[in-house]
Design a protein around this motif. Structure first.
Motif, mmCIF file in Angstrom:
data_model
loop_
_atom_site.group_PDB
_atom_site.id
_atom_site.type_symbol
_atom_site.label_atom_id
_atom_site.label_comp_id
_atom_site.label_asym_id
_atom_site.label_seq_id
_atom_site.Cartn_x
_atom_site.Cartn_y
_atom_site.Cartn_z
ATOM 1 N N ILE A 23 0.831 -1.207 0.000
ATOM 2 C CA ILE A 23 0.000 0.000 0.000
ATOM 3 C C ILE A 23 0.864 1.254 0.000
ATOM 4 O O ILE A 23 0.606 2.212 -0.732
ATOM 5 N N ALA A 24 1.928 1.254 0.827
ATOM 6 C CA ALA A 24 2.810 2.423 0.877
ATOM 7 C C ALA A 24 3.502 2.655 -0.461
ATOM 8 O O ALA A 24 3.649 3.804 -0.911
ATOM 9 N N SER A 25 3.921 1.578 -1.125
ATOM 10 C CA SER A 25 4.575 1.726 -2.430
ATOM 11 C C SER A 25 3.601 2.284 -3.462
ATOM 12 O O SER A 25 3.956 3.154 -4.272
ATOM 13 N N GLY A 26 2.352 1.799 -3.441
ATOM 14 C CA GLY A 26 1.355 2.312 -4.372
ATOM 15 C C GLY A 26 1.048 3.782 -4.142
ATOM 16 O O GLY A 26 0.948 4.566 -5.087
ATOM 17 N N LEU A 27 0.925 4.191 -2.871
ATOM 18 C CA LEU A 27 0.657 5.592 -2.567
ATOM 19 C C LEU A 27 1.850 6.472 -2.930
ATOM 20 O O LEU A 27 1.677 7.608 -3.382
ATOM 21 N N TYR A 28 3.058 5.951 -2.745
ATOM 22 C CA TYR A 28 4.252 6.711 -3.128
ATOM 23 C C TYR A 28 4.276 6.946 -4.630
ATOM 24 O O TYR A 28 4.605 8.039 -5.102
ATOM 25 N N TYR A 29 3.905 5.919 -5.384
ATOM 26 C CA TYR A 29 3.850 6.059 -6.847
ATOM 27 C C TYR A 29 2.765 7.053 -7.259
ATOM 28 O O TYR A 29 2.968 7.877 -8.165
ATOM 29 N N LEU A 30 1.608 6.993 -6.606
ATOM 30 C CA LEU A 30 0.541 7.943 -6.915
ATOM 31 C C LEU A 30 0.959 9.370 -6.607
ATOM 32 O O LEU A 30 0.606 10.308 -7.333
ATOM 33 N N SER A 31 1.716 9.561 -5.521
ATOM 34 C CA SER A 31 2.180 10.895 -5.177
ATOM 35 C C SER A 31 3.102 11.449 -6.263
ATOM 36 O O SER A 31 3.002 12.620 -6.640
ATOM 37 N N GLU A 32 3.996 10.616 -6.780
ATOM 38 C CA GLU A 32 4.863 11.059 -7.873
ATOM 39 C C GLU A 32 4.065 11.311 -9.145
ATOM 40 O O GLU A 32 4.363 12.242 -9.909
ATOM 41 N N LEU A 33 3.044 10.489 -9.372
ATOM 42 C CA LEU A 33 2.228 10.656 -10.570
ATOM 43 C C LEU A 33 1.458 11.973 -10.539
ATOM 44 O O LEU A 33 1.333 12.664 -11.552
ATOM 45 N N VAL A 34 0.965 12.342 -9.358
ATOM 46 C CA VAL A 34 0.239 13.604 -9.221
ATOM 47 C C VAL A 34 1.180 14.778 -9.442
ATOM 48 O O VAL A 34 0.797 15.794 -10.046
ATOM 49 N N GLU A 35 2.425 14.680 -8.974
ATOM 50 C CA GLU A 35 3.383 15.756 -9.173
ATOM 51 C C GLU A 35 3.667 15.996 -10.653
ATOM 52 O O GLU A 35 3.957 17.114 -11.059
ATOM 53 N N GLU A 36 3.602 14.936 -11.462
ATOM 54 C CA GLU A 36 3.874 15.068 -12.888
ATOM 55 C C GLU A 36 2.646 15.524 -13.672
ATOM 56 O O GLU A 36 2.789 16.101 -14.754
ATOM 57 N N HIS A 37 1.454 15.243 -13.168
ATOM 58 C CA HIS A 37 0.217 15.575 -13.888
ATOM 59 C C HIS A 37 -0.725 16.315 -12.944
ATOM 60 O O HIS A 37 -1.800 15.817 -12.596
ATOM 61 N N THR A 38 -0.325 17.497 -12.512
ATOM 62 C CA THR A 38 -1.105 18.230 -11.515
ATOM 63 C C THR A 38 -2.437 18.733 -12.081
ATOM 64 O O THR A 38 -3.437 18.774 -11.364
ATOM 65 N N TRP A 150 -13.700 8.869 3.718
ATOM 66 C CA TRP A 150 -12.240 8.827 3.716
ATOM 67 C C TRP A 150 -11.600 9.119 2.364
ATOM 68 O O TRP A 150 -10.447 9.546 2.319
ATOM 69 N N LEU A 151 -12.291 8.870 1.259
ATOM 70 C CA LEU A 151 -11.645 8.886 -0.057
ATOM 71 C C LEU A 151 -11.060 10.257 -0.395
ATOM 72 O O LEU A 151 -9.873 10.367 -0.746
ATOM 73 N N VAL A 152 -11.867 11.305 -0.322
ATOM 74 C CA VAL A 152 -11.391 12.638 -0.705
ATOM 75 C C VAL A 152 -10.295 13.150 0.237
ATOM 76 O O VAL A 152 -9.251 13.625 -0.238
ATOM 77 N N PRO A 153 -10.437 13.084 1.575
ATOM 78 C CA PRO A 153 -9.332 13.540 2.432
ATOM 79 C C PRO A 153 -8.051 12.763 2.203
ATOM 80 O O PRO A 153 -6.964 13.343 2.198
ATOM 81 N N PHE A 154 -8.173 11.443 1.992
ATOM 82 C CA PHE A 154 -6.972 10.647 1.778
ATOM 83 C C PHE A 154 -6.332 10.993 0.444
ATOM 84 O O PHE A 154 -5.101 11.060 0.325
ATOM 85 N N ALA A 155 -7.155 11.232 -0.593
ATOM 86 C CA ALA A 155 -6.620 11.619 -1.896
ATOM 87 C C ALA A 155 -5.933 12.979 -1.810
ATOM 88 O O ALA A 155 -4.883 13.197 -2.426
ATOM 89 N N LEU A 156 -6.505 13.904 -1.045
ATOM 90 C CA LEU A 156 -5.870 15.207 -0.871
ATOM 91 C C LEU A 156 -4.557 15.080 -0.119
ATOM 92 O O LEU A 156 -3.576 15.762 -0.439
ATOM 93 N N PHE A 157 -4.502 14.200 0.873
ATOM 94 C CA PHE A 157 -3.272 14.004 1.639
ATOM 95 C C PHE A 157 -2.161 13.467 0.750
ATOM 96 O O PHE A 157 -0.999 13.876 0.871
ATOM 97 N N VAL A 158 -2.502 12.564 -0.149
ATOM 98 C CA VAL A 158 -1.500 12.003 -1.052
ATOM 99 C C VAL A 158 -1.088 13.027 -2.106
ATOM 100 O O VAL A 158 0.071 13.069 -2.539
ATOM 101 N N SER A 159 -2.021 13.880 -2.536
ATOM 102 C CA SER A 159 -1.784 14.757 -3.682
ATOM 103 C C SER A 159 -1.144 16.084 -3.307
ATOM 104 O O SER A 159 -0.333 16.622 -4.060
ATOM 105 N N LEU A 160 -1.521 16.655 -2.156
ATOM 106 C CA LEU A 160 -1.046 17.990 -1.814
ATOM 107 C C LEU A 160 0.441 17.986 -1.497
ATOM 108 O O LEU A 160 0.982 16.998 -1.012
ATOM 109 N N SER A 161 1.095 19.100 -1.794
ATOM 110 C CA SER A 161 2.511 19.267 -1.517
ATOM 111 C C SER A 161 2.687 20.014 -0.205
ATOM 112 O O SER A 161 1.841 20.808 0.198
#
Length: 221
Positions: A23-38, A150-161
């Motif tokens: 799960i942590a690896s997947g979220l880490y990848y999603l965080s990098e993906l969001v940084e590239e496609h904001t 949980w979905l939107v707050p968790f998505a914001l936590f992963v996406s926000l810088s």
């Protein structure tokens, strides 16, 4: 039996560890993906927030969910939407961000109390051997919490810088701000909050291992 229960406990611990790392690896990848496609991520999260607000209204008017709790959920998603104004950058002292964190806990508590009280009342009206009708199952409750709470707050936590993107001006350099890369282009300062948290934990483990005498593989060469 003495050994087999121990094997079961050990297997559960190992399985939980692998699941957590996955799960942590997947979220880490999603965080990098969001940084590239904001831009795409901002559009997706905005549409997701509006979709969940519509879903909560449908649950209220069709399935009879409590009106005031539904109003609280919609108000919370309006606050979450306010964090999109400077997406993906956020200040940890921003009142909207702090309100979002508080509303996540409030929504979790009030909906947990609602479902618990609803099931308790349903079981009081039937005998021990009967199953009450018209009560949500565990899958339905878990799905509601996962999608509407949980979905939107968790998505914001992963996406926000975790820091602002401040472009340096002539004669003015900011520590931790954008800098030029090797090709002469601009490189963003800061990173995703989840990514920064993971990097910080890994850095702490690296320092702790160095203190006890363990060396990294690249240091042994």
């Amino acid at each position: 039996m003495w050994i087999l229960p121990l094997v079961g406990y050990l297997g559960s611990i190992v399985g939980f560890g692998f699941m957590t790392l996955a799960i942590a690896s997947g979220l880490y990848y999603l965080s990098e993906l969001v940084e590239e496609h904001t831009v795409i991520a901002k559009r997706f999260l905005s549409k997701l927030i509006y979709s969940i607000m519509v879903l909560q209204l449908l649950l209220c008017f069709v399935d009879g969910f409590p009106f005031f709790l539904t109003l609280l959920g919609i108000f919370s998603h309006v606050i979450y939407l306010g964090n999109m104004r400077r997406f993906p950058f956020v200040k940890l002292t921003d009142p909207l961000f702090l309100s979002s964190c508080a509303l996540v806990l409030v929504n979790h508590y009030v909906w947990f109390k609602h479902f618990s009280h609803h099931q308790e009342r349903a079981y009081q009206n039937v005998s021990y051997y009967e199953t009450p009708d018209n009560i949500p199952t565990f899958t339905e409750i878990a799905s509601y919490f996962g999608l509407c709470v949980w979905l939107v707050p968790f998505a914001l936590f992963v996406s926000l810088s975790a820091s602002d993107n401040v472009l340096p001006t002539m004669g003015n350099e900011s520590v931790g701000s954008s800098s030029a890369d090797g090709n002469g282009g601009r490189r963003r300062g800061g990173g995703g909050m989840f990514k920064t948290l993971v990097d910080g934990v890994l850095g702490w483990f690296g320092q702790a291992s160095a203190m006890v005498g363990l060396k990294r593989p690249e240091d042994r060469l």
